[in-house]
Write an enzyme that holds these catalytic residues in place. Structure first.
Site, short mmCIF file in Angstrom:
data_model
loop_
_atom_site.label_atom_id
_atom_site.label_comp_id
_atom_site.label_asym_id
_atom_site.label_seq_id
_atom_site.Cartn_x
_atom_site.Cartn_y
_atom_site.Cartn_z
N GLU A 23 0.80 -1.24 0.00
CA GLU A 23 0.00 0.00 0.00
C GLU A 23 0.83 1.29 0.00
O GLU A 23 0.63 2.17 0.83
CB GLU A 23 -0.96 -0.01 1.19
N GLU A 66 -5.90 -10.97 -1.59
CA GLU A 66 -6.74 -10.82 -0.38
C GLU A 66 -8.21 -10.78 -0.76
O GLU A 66 -8.96 -9.89 -0.36
CB GLU A 66 -6.36 -9.51 0.36
C1 XIL Z 1 -6.28 -6.98 8.23
C2 XIL Z 1 -6.51 -8.20 9.11
O1 XIL Z 1 -7.37 -9.08 8.42
C3 XIL Z 1 -7.10 -7.79 10.43
O2 XIL Z 1 -7.17 -8.93 11.31
C4 XIL Z 1 -6.26 -6.69 11.07
O3 XIL Z 1 -6.90 -6.25 12.25
C5 XIL Z 1 -6.08 -5.53 10.11
O4 XIL Z 1 -5.52 -6.00 8.91
N1 XIL Z 1 -5.08 -5.10 3.65
C6 XIL Z 1 -4.02 -5.86 4.08
C7 XIL Z 1 -4.21 -6.80 5.22
O5 XIL Z 1 -2.95 -5.87 3.44
O6 XIL Z 1 -3.04 -6.97 5.96
C8 XIL Z 1 -5.34 -6.35 6.11
O7 XIL Z 1 -5.54 -7.37 7.09
C9 XIL Z 1 -6.59 -6.09 5.30
C10 XIL Z 1 -6.36 -4.98 4.31
#
Ligand code: XIL
Length: 384
Positions: free
Chosen positions: A169, A274
C-alpha cells in the site's frame, strides 16, 4: 467414539455431523461414491488457491476452519503474525513463536507458504520511525532498521516462505506516493531498497508489491508507472498482488480484466492476494481497504444479522462467478488467488470499516458450510 449410520452420523451423544461443520463442508461435497470436489482440486493446473489464516487456525484450535483450510487450499497467507508489529514489537524483541507455527502448519500440509508483509505504514509500531529519544529517524538510520528487519525475518524463513509482499500500500487513491513515514524519511527509493534487501536475504523468494483499489484507473496508472520504473532500474520484483477487497458492484469484471492485463503486459506475475466481497451497505463514501478508514455503524448498516437472504446468496455467487471467469481467462499470467479468510465468522469485514457487523464475504458460512458462491467458484474452473 460411537458411530451410527442412517440419516446422520452420530459421533457421541449430542454431536452429529450437523455440529461438525468442518467435516460437513467435505461431506456435503461428496456426491454418492465420488471424491469431494474441493477448490484446490478444481483449480489444479489453473492457479494456486489460498486463504489468509489466523493463529487459532494454524494452531489447529479452530475446529471449524482448520479442516477447511487443509482440505480446500494449497497456499496460505498469514493474516497478521508476520506484520511488523506482531513479529517485531520492540527494537530488540522479535516474537517468532506464532510465525514459526504458521510456517510449520503450511509445511505439515504441503502448502505453498506466503509472507505478508515487510514494509507497510499500518500495524507498524511508532518506535520503528523514531530514535531512542523519540525523535524521527533520519534516512540512513531508517534504512538500516528496514534492512535489519528484512534480513532477520526473511532470512529466518529462507527457502521455506515461497514469496513475500515486500511493500504494501505505497500509493494513494490518485496514484501518487502515499506520504507514509517510510516515504517521508527515506524518500521514494524506499520501495527499491526494500526489494533489494528482501532479495539479498532470500534470493529465491518471489517478491511482490501489494495494494488495493488498483482497478481504479488513477491508482492503476500510478502503480503501472511505479512497476515500470522499478523494473527499469533492475529491482528484483516478481509480481503484483491485487488485494481484491471487492464490493458487490465494484470493480466491474471489465476493470478487473483490464487491470490484470495492464500488469501482466509489464512481464509481472499477477496475484489476487486478499480476495473477498463485501455484501453490506457502505458506511464510508470511499471504496478503500485502508484499515484506518473506520466508520460509524447503526442498524441500517447491518441488515443481515439474522442471515443472508437467498437472493443475496445468489447475487454473491454470481459476483464470484464473474470474478473467477476473469481470473480463469488470465490464468497464464496468474500465480494464485488467495481469499482473505476462511469462513464468514472470522472475516475482517465483520469489523471493517465498522466494528461488529455481520458480513458474508467468503465461500464458507459461519458453520463452515460451503455457500452457493463456493459452487460458483468451482464451476468457473470447469469453464477453463
Ligand atoms: C487486516 C486483518 O485481516 C485484520 O485482522 C487486522 O486487524 C487488520 O488488517 N489489507 C491488508 C491486510 O494488506 O493486511 C489487512 O488485514 C486487510 C487490508
Amino acid at each position: 467414539m460411537k458411530m451410527q449410520y442412517g440419516s446422520d452420523f452420530v459421533f457421541r451423544q449430542g454431536w452429529s455431523v450437523k455440529k461438525l461443520p468442518g467435516l460437513l463442508a467435505v461431506v456435503c461435497l461428496m456426491t454418492q461414491g465420488q471424491t469431494p470436489v474441493t477448490l484446490k482440486s478444481a483449480y489444479q493446473g489453473v492457479f494456486h488457491i489460498g486463504a489468509a489464516i489466523n493463529q487459532a487456525q494454524f494452531e489447529e484450535r479452530d475446529q471449524r476452519a482448520t479442516p477447511i483450510i487443509i482440505s480446500q487450499f494449497d497456499t496460505i497467507s498469514p493474516e497478521n503474525v508476520l506484520k511488523w508489529g506482531p513479529v517485531h514489537p520492540a527494537k530488540d524483541t522479535y516474537n517468532f513463536g506464532p510465525a514459526d507455527g504458521y510456517v510449520a502448519f503450511g509445511e505439515k500440509y504441503g502448502m505453498m507458504v506466503m509472507g505478508h508483509c515487510l514494509v507497510w505504514h499500518s500495524q507498524t509500531p511508532d518506535w520503528v520511525f523514531q530514535d531512542d529519544s523519540g525523535k524521527p529517524l533520519v534516512r540512513e538510520a531508517l534504512l538500516e532498521r528496514m534492512h535489519d528487519h528484512i534480513k532477520t525475518v526473511v532470512g529466518r524463513y529462507k527457502g521455506r516462505i515461497a514469496g513475500w509482499d515486500v511493500v504494501n500500500e505505497a500509493l494513494n487513491d490518485d496514484g501518487t506516493m502515499r506520504q507514509s513515514p517510510w516515504f517521508k524519511i527515506i524518500g521514494d527509493d524506499y520501495i527499491a531498497k526494500a526489494f533489494e534487501f528482501a532479495h539479498e536475504a532470500d534470493p529465491k523468494a518471489r517478491l511482490y508489491y501489494n495494494d488495493y483499489s488498483l482497478e481504479n484507473p488513477a491508482k492503476r496508472k500510478g502503480a503501472v508507472e511505479l512497476m515500470k520504473k522499478l523494473k527499469g532500474q533492475g529491482v528484483p520484483i516478481t509480481g503484483i498482488g491485487l488485494q481484491g477487497h471487492n464490493k458487490l458492484e465494484v470493480p466491474s469484471a471489465q476493470a478487473e480484466s483490464d487491470t490484470i492485463e495492464a500488469f501482466s503486459a509489464l512481464g509481472l506475475e499477477v496475484n489476487i492476494s486478499e480476495l473477498d466481497v463485501d455484501v453490506l451497505p457502505r458506511t464510508t463514501n470511499q471504496n478503500s481497504a485502508d484499515i484506518s478508514a473506520t466508520a460509524a455503524g447503526g442498524a441500517a448498516s447491518n441488515p443481515y444479522v439474522a442471515g443472508l437472504p437467498d437472493e443475496m446468496q445468489a447475487t454473491l455467487a454470481k459476483r464470484y462467478a464473474d470474478l473467477f471467469a476473469v481470473f480463469v481467462k488470465h490464468r497464464k499470467d496468474m500465480g494464485r488467488v488467495t481469499f482473505w479468510g476462511v469462513t464468514d465468522a472470522n472475516s475482517w469485514l465483520n469489523n471493517f470499516p465498522t466494528r461488529g457487523r455481520t458480513n458474508y464475504p467468503l465461500l464458507f458460512d459461519r458453520q463452515g458450510k460451503p455457500k452457493p458462491a463456493f459452487d460458483a467458484v468451482v464451476n468457473a474452473a470447469h469453464a477453463k
